[in-house]
Design a protein around this motif. Structure first.
Motif, short mmCIF file in Angstrom:
data_model
loop_
_atom_site.label_atom_id
_atom_site.label_comp_id
_atom_site.label_asym_id
_atom_site.label_seq_id
_atom_site.Cartn_x
_atom_site.Cartn_y
_atom_site.Cartn_z
N VAL A 75 -7.28 11.73 4.48
CA VAL A 75 -7.12 12.11 3.07
C VAL A 75 -5.92 13.04 2.91
O VAL A 75 -5.14 12.93 1.96
CB VAL A 75 -8.40 12.78 2.54
N VAL A 76 -5.76 13.96 3.84
CA VAL A 76 -4.63 14.89 3.77
C VAL A 76 -3.31 14.14 3.86
O VAL A 76 -2.35 14.42 3.13
CB VAL A 76 -4.74 15.92 4.92
N LEU A 77 -3.25 13.12 4.73
CA LEU A 77 -2.00 12.40 4.97
C LEU A 77 -1.59 11.50 3.81
O LEU A 77 -0.39 11.31 3.56
CB LEU A 77 -2.13 11.56 6.24
N VAL A 78 -2.55 10.93 3.10
CA VAL A 78 -2.20 9.94 2.07
C VAL A 78 -2.56 10.37 0.66
O VAL A 78 -2.35 9.61 -0.29
CB VAL A 78 -2.87 8.58 2.36
N SER A 79 -3.07 11.59 0.50
CA SER A 79 -3.49 12.02 -0.83
C SER A 79 -3.21 13.49 -1.08
O SER A 79 -2.44 13.84 -1.97
CB SER A 79 -4.98 11.72 -1.03
N ASP A 80 -3.81 14.37 -0.28
CA ASP A 80 -3.77 15.80 -0.59
C ASP A 80 -2.38 16.41 -0.46
O ASP A 80 -2.03 17.32 -1.22
CB ASP A 80 -4.74 16.56 0.30
N ARG A 81 -1.59 15.97 0.51
CA ARG A 81 -0.29 16.62 0.76
C ARG A 81 0.89 15.71 0.46
O ARG A 81 1.98 15.92 0.98
CB ARG A 81 -0.23 17.14 2.19
N VAL A 82 0.66 14.71 -0.35
CA VAL A 82 1.75 13.88 -0.88
C VAL A 82 1.51 13.70 -2.38
O VAL A 82 0.39 13.85 -2.86
CB VAL A 82 1.81 12.50 -0.18
N GLU A 83 2.58 13.37 -3.10
CA GLU A 83 2.46 13.13 -4.53
C GLU A 83 2.68 11.64 -4.77
O GLU A 83 3.77 11.12 -4.54
CB GLU A 83 3.47 13.95 -5.32
N LEU A 84 1.63 10.97 -5.22
CA LEU A 84 1.68 9.53 -5.38
C LEU A 84 2.34 9.14 -6.70
O LEU A 84 2.20 9.82 -7.71
CB LEU A 84 0.25 8.95 -5.35
N LYS A 85 3.05 8.01 -6.67
CA LYS A 85 3.59 7.45 -7.89
C LYS A 85 2.47 6.76 -8.67
O LYS A 85 1.42 6.41 -8.10
CB LYS A 85 4.70 6.45 -7.57
N ARG A 86 2.71 6.54 -9.93
CA ARG A 86 1.72 5.89 -10.78
C ARG A 86 1.44 4.47 -10.26
O ARG A 86 2.36 3.73 -9.93
CB ARG A 86 2.23 5.81 -12.21
N GLY A 87 0.17 4.13 -10.16
CA GLY A 87 -0.22 2.81 -9.70
C GLY A 87 -0.49 2.73 -8.22
O GLY A 87 -1.07 1.75 -7.74
N ALA A 88 -0.08 3.74 -7.45
CA ALA A 88 -0.31 3.72 -6.01
C ALA A 88 -1.81 3.79 -5.73
O ALA A 88 -2.47 4.75 -6.13
CB ALA A 88 0.42 4.88 -5.35
N ASP A 89 -2.35 2.79 -5.07
CA ASP A 89 -3.80 2.74 -4.86
C ASP A 89 -4.22 2.22 -3.50
O ASP A 89 -5.41 2.14 -3.21
CB ASP A 89 -4.46 1.88 -5.95
#
Length: 277
Positions: A75-89
């Protein structure tokens, strides 16, 4: 007391804003890239060691043996410490053998897998994603779950599923139900290892034109000997091999439109170059 409370809040806010490093400390072992506002990120072993760690109990699908797996939180690697672009799922877990395993980010957030570097306290030679199947019994019933145990992970590529895979898996207007069901089965069980219409893994052969070489019966016979297919077939009464063939037969005659190809990662290029040498 107020001053102390303020310092705690400021520290928490700083942690919340902390991002993955852009450049690795030491040789890079993992790349996080794709649909990010602040990437890509390259991480070395020292970078991974500083991330929050978790332990999960799960059964290795290769052996069925339950073990305790420990490593950085996915979760930290792909969510908590990155900022996702719209639509990234979706996360495409890229491995050294050229698999590209799609895992929904919502599933990662819910089940909290780890990028394991230890198993029962013993150091692993290469990282693998381990899931809490001993704690989340229902996970084993998901036909995608076994493939989610990715080994020799080299990159985590974040994508918009519909933009990347929607065109590749689309059925033309008027396609029958078998074609549509076959597309779903293909997405669950095949796309991590096989490309179709330019999308998917490259561990196995490209299947875009496979029906020009194999009739439905011959294709079904090959699937029966394919690793993991009999286990899937035991859970489903429908003749899914015929449905997958029907979908691929449509793919062979109807081109995709507007597929967005994920870029090759740095780790992919290094792995490919090593193989050519």
């Amino acid at each position: 007391m107020r001053k102390h409370g303020l310092l705690v809040l400021l520290a928490a806010a700083a942690c919340a804003r902390e991002r993955l490093p852009r450049a690795a400390q030491g040789p890079p072992v993992l790349e996080v890239r794709g649909a990010l506002k602040d990437g890509p990120h390259a991480l070395g072993r020292a970078d991974l060691a500083r991330l929050p760690r978790l332990k999960v109990r799960g059964a290795d699908p290769r052996t069925g043996q339950v073990a305790e797996w420990e490593g950085p939180s996915l979760v930290v690697l792909v969510s908590d410490r990155v900022e996702l672009k719209r639509g990234a799922d979706t996360v495409l877990v890229r491995t050294a053998d050229r698999s590209a395993i799609p895992v929904p980010i919502t599933v990662i957030r819910q089940l909290q897998p780890v990028l394991a570097d230890e198993r029962d306290g013993v150091r692993l030679t290469t990282p693998e994603i381990a899931w809490p199947t001993a704690e989340q019994r229902g996970l084993a019933t998901d036909p995608r779950a076994a493939s989610w145990w990715a080994r020799d992970v080299v990159a985590l590529e974040i994508v918009d599923w519909q933009r990347v895979f929607g065109p590749a898996l689309s059925a033309p207007e008027g396609a029958n139900d078998a074609v549509r069901r076959g597309a779903g089965v293909y997405a669950e069980s095949c796309i991590a290892c096989h490309r179709v219409r330019g999308q998917g893994g490259e561990r196995g052969p490209d299947l875009t034109h496979v029906t020009a070489r194999l009739a439905a019966r011959a294709f079904g016979d090959l699937l029966q000997a394919h690793p993991g297919w009999k286990e899937r077939r035991a859970q489903n009464e429908a003749d899914e091999s015929a449905e997958v063939w029907a979908f691929l037969n449509t793919v062979a005659t109807v081109p995709a439109a507007g597929a967005g190809a994920p870029e090759e990662t740095t780790a992919d290029r290094a792995s490919s170059g090593a193989k050519r040498q």
